[in-house]
Design a protein around this motif. Sequence first.
Motif, mmCIF file in Angstrom:
data_model
loop_
_atom_site.group_PDB
_atom_site.id
_atom_site.type_symbol
_atom_site.label_atom_id
_atom_site.label_comp_id
_atom_site.label_asym_id
_atom_site.label_seq_id
_atom_site.Cartn_x
_atom_site.Cartn_y
_atom_site.Cartn_z
ATOM 1 N N GLY A 1 -46.621 -13.715 56.955
ATOM 2 C CA GLY A 1 -46.282 -14.394 55.584
ATOM 3 C C GLY A 1 -46.163 -15.889 55.509
ATOM 4 N N ALA A 2 -46.396 -16.541 56.454
ATOM 5 C CA ALA A 2 -46.308 -18.054 56.528
ATOM 6 C C ALA A 2 -47.961 -18.707 56.441
ATOM 7 C CB ALA A 2 -45.848 -18.605 57.730
ATOM 8 N N PRO A 3 -48.131 -19.550 55.464
ATOM 9 C CA PRO A 3 -49.508 -20.110 55.398
ATOM 10 C C PRO A 3 -50.043 -20.681 56.612
ATOM 11 C CG PRO A 3 -48.147 -20.572 53.365
ATOM 12 C CD PRO A 3 -47.259 -20.182 54.502
ATOM 13 N N LEU A 4 -51.175 -20.805 56.825
ATOM 14 C CA LEU A 4 -51.956 -21.551 58.279
ATOM 15 C C LEU A 4 -51.423 -23.019 58.288
ATOM 16 C CD1 LEU A 4 -53.527 -20.306 60.445
ATOM 17 C CD2 LEU A 4 -55.410 -21.270 59.218
ATOM 18 N N ALA A 5 -51.294 -23.534 56.976
ATOM 19 C CA ALA A 5 -51.069 -25.145 56.882
ATOM 20 C C ALA A 5 -49.981 -25.359 56.723
ATOM 21 C CB ALA A 5 -52.182 -25.682 56.224
ATOM 22 N N ALA A 6 -48.739 -24.523 56.470
ATOM 23 C CA ALA A 6 -47.482 -24.801 56.063
ATOM 24 C C ALA A 6 -46.519 -25.357 57.581
ATOM 25 C CB ALA A 6 -46.919 -23.666 55.750
ATOM 26 N N LYS A 7 -45.677 -26.157 57.129
ATOM 27 C CA LYS A 7 -44.719 -26.874 58.178
ATOM 28 C C LYS A 7 -43.341 -26.464 57.769
ATOM 29 C CE LYS A 7 -47.807 -31.011 58.240
ATOM 30 N NZ LYS A 7 -47.759 -32.287 58.273
ATOM 31 N N PHE A 8 -42.581 -26.576 58.957
ATOM 32 C CA PHE A 8 -40.979 -26.229 58.853
ATOM 33 C C PHE A 8 -40.438 -27.181 57.909
ATOM 34 C CE2 PHE A 8 -36.923 -26.888 59.964
ATOM 35 C CZ PHE A 8 -36.302 -25.698 60.016
ATOM 36 N N LYS A 9 -40.815 -28.442 57.975
ATOM 37 C CA LYS A 9 -40.181 -29.678 57.086
ATOM 38 C C LYS A 9 -40.815 -29.737 55.659
ATOM 39 C CE LYS A 9 -38.701 -33.253 59.106
ATOM 40 N NZ LYS A 9 -38.876 -34.565 59.626
ATOM 41 N N ASP A 10 -41.866 -28.702 55.253
ATOM 42 C CA ASP A 10 -42.430 -28.918 53.801
ATOM 43 C C ASP A 10 -41.206 -28.395 52.896
ATOM 44 O OD1 ASP A 10 -44.919 -29.860 54.879
ATOM 45 O OD2 ASP A 10 -45.776 -27.856 54.859
ATOM 46 N N GLY A 11 -41.440 -29.087 51.821
ATOM 47 C CA GLY A 11 -40.556 -28.745 50.685
ATOM 48 C C GLY A 11 -40.911 -27.314 49.819
ATOM 49 N N SER A 12 -40.286 -27.088 49.082
ATOM 50 C CA SER A 12 -40.454 -25.880 48.489
ATOM 51 C C SER A 12 -41.690 -25.931 47.562
ATOM 52 C CB SER A 12 -39.086 -25.552 47.656
ATOM 53 O OG SER A 12 -38.942 -26.523 46.572
ATOM 54 N N ASP A 13 -41.895 -26.980 46.866
ATOM 55 C CA ASP A 13 -43.203 -27.112 45.840
ATOM 56 C C ASP A 13 -44.369 -27.003 46.747
ATOM 57 O OD1 ASP A 13 -41.294 -27.673 43.935
ATOM 58 O OD2 ASP A 13 -41.224 -29.874 44.083
ATOM 59 N N THR A 14 -44.480 -27.754 47.932
ATOM 60 C CA THR A 14 -45.740 -27.770 48.893
ATOM 61 C C THR A 14 -46.000 -26.212 49.330
ATOM 62 O OG1 THR A 14 -45.175 -29.814 49.693
ATOM 63 C CG2 THR A 14 -46.906 -28.470 50.988
ATOM 64 N N ILE A 15 -44.749 -25.446 49.825
ATOM 65 C CA ILE A 15 -44.814 -24.233 50.183
ATOM 66 C C ILE A 15 -45.311 -23.258 49.295
ATOM 67 C CG2 ILE A 15 -43.836 -21.930 51.200
ATOM 68 C CD1 ILE A 15 -42.124 -24.330 52.941
ATOM 69 N N HIS A 16 -44.815 -23.417 48.054
ATOM 70 C CA HIS A 16 -44.929 -22.377 46.941
ATOM 71 C C HIS A 16 -46.601 -22.822 46.426
ATOM 72 C CE1 HIS A 16 -41.288 -20.845 46.509
ATOM 73 N NE2 HIS A 16 -40.629 -21.753 45.953
ATOM 74 N N ALA A 17 -46.977 -23.869 46.756
ATOM 75 C CA ALA A 17 -48.460 -24.052 46.209
ATOM 76 C C ALA A 17 -49.153 -23.345 47.070
ATOM 77 C CB ALA A 17 -48.740 -25.609 46.226
ATOM 78 N N LEU A 18 -49.013 -23.224 48.320
ATOM 79 C CA LEU A 18 -49.469 -22.435 49.308
ATOM 80 C C LEU A 18 -49.466 -20.979 49.109
ATOM 81 C CD1 LEU A 18 -49.062 -24.478 52.358
ATOM 82 C CD2 LEU A 18 -51.328 -24.526 51.134
ATOM 83 N N GLY A 19 -48.754 -20.361 48.198
ATOM 84 C CA GLY A 19 -48.393 -19.148 47.998
ATOM 85 C C GLY A 19 -47.536 -18.488 48.889
ATOM 86 N N ALA A 20 -46.431 -18.924 49.302
ATOM 87 C CA ALA A 20 -45.474 -18.488 50.207
ATOM 88 C C ALA A 20 -44.069 -18.892 49.932
ATOM 89 C CB ALA A 20 -45.885 -18.863 51.690
ATOM 90 N N SER A 21 -43.010 -18.439 50.617
ATOM 91 C CA SER A 21 -41.610 -18.804 50.309
ATOM 92 C C SER A 21 -40.954 -19.620 51.430
ATOM 93 C CB SER A 21 -40.941 -17.248 50.242
ATOM 94 O OG SER A 21 -40.872 -16.742 51.595
ATOM 95 N N VAL A 22 -40.256 -20.472 51.101
ATOM 96 C CA VAL A 22 -39.617 -21.330 52.180
ATOM 97 C C VAL A 22 -39.006 -20.359 53.445
ATOM 98 C CG1 VAL A 22 -37.843 -23.147 52.426
ATOM 99 C CG2 VAL A 22 -39.021 -23.092 50.467
ATOM 100 N N THR A 23 -38.444 -19.449 53.117
ATOM 101 C CA THR A 23 -37.780 -18.374 54.143
ATOM 102 C C THR A 23 -38.708 -17.862 55.031
ATOM 103 O OG1 THR A 23 -35.683 -17.978 52.597
ATOM 104 C CG2 THR A 23 -36.148 -16.721 54.697
#
Length: 422
Positions: free
Chosen positions: A151-173
Amino acid sequence: MDTIASLFSFITTPVSWVIVQFHTVYGALFGPDTGWAWGLSIVSLVILIRICLIPLFVKQIKATRAMQTLQPEMKKIQERYKNDKQRQSEEMMKLYKESGTNPLSSCLPILAQSPFFFALYHVLNGIASGHTIGVINESLLASARKAHIFGAPLAAKFKDGSDTIHALGASVTDVRVVTVIMIVLMSASQFYTQRQLMTKNVDTTVKTPFMQQQKMLMYVFPIMFAVFGINFPVGVLVYWLTTNVWTMGQQMYVIHNNPTPGSKAQAAYLERLTKHVTHHGKVSRRSEKTIVKAIVAKGRDRNEFERKFINALTKAGLTAQSDGTVVKSTVQAAAQTEDGAPVDTTTAAARRQQPKRQTKAQRQSGPKQAGEPTSLEKSDEPQDAKPAAVKQPQKPGSGTRSKAQSGQRKGGPQRPKSPSKK
């Protein structure tokens, strides 16, 4: 982190090319846009790098063994200059230089794979930013951005904001739960690897700077991974977790088969080797012969576990040779029959014949005259042999008795007679 990663951008193209080749294989099996295809590509990259680093790992093992052989000399230096720390450090460095060893050799695999680690970070950071990098073109970039690991994008980080994570098609949680779990597993595996080295594969009888270095790394590395892990993309966490698991398994293999002399791992290894050798009567593997050869060569310098091993072989009727082989001892070989069947030497040994117990009169008569046969010699004479001189029988009523029978002593003051009763 981005600045450091940019320093290793010169190997970004080779690293991205290797990932793309593995992705081609796994994409045909699991689908090109799946997290399995991209995640297994990163895992395969780790395995390929660690296989290439095996020569460095062997060099690290040799350097560690060289450090262990210097421990008696280190102990002498510590005892001689225990009140002068500066002189102690100078003598230690002099000893390292003369022997050609380096206490930092244990860090060689980590330092060697650091460029690949930062190059992978640079590639994944480019994927997260939406920029092509290395051999990753537009189509591969879009595929990598769609890949999710639990459920976590390959390029996502823990400190990424919600906009960046939503752009990758995932949720912050999902991203934070997955990254926290991977950071904990990464730090725990690193801590267990160092703790295993300190508790099982270190000679605790000697306190050396090498031990202090390993003890420091046991606590520093997990903290470093926990702090920097929140800045790592999920793909980098996959990379580092895989390399930690590889290191842990590699170290467990080394500790199990080639432990440090004087460590708990050596005690367990020699116990297993004793059971194997006493059961089969020989040493099978080449590594076992190398260890037995080293133990024999030490002579009186063997530690407690090595002495127990040699004593166990002796009790089993075996002897360790200087070439690392084990043969039957000469004592046991001499106690075998011609057909090869073993003989119980305790029952086959002739028992010593005990002399006959003398009577009180014989003990009082004193030692026998020279040339007089003993009781054992008399028993060996034939029954029908005639005595040399026949003693005349005494006349009845003569009242004569021998001194032994009358209770009188032979020579010296006589025992006074008791007064007769009237």
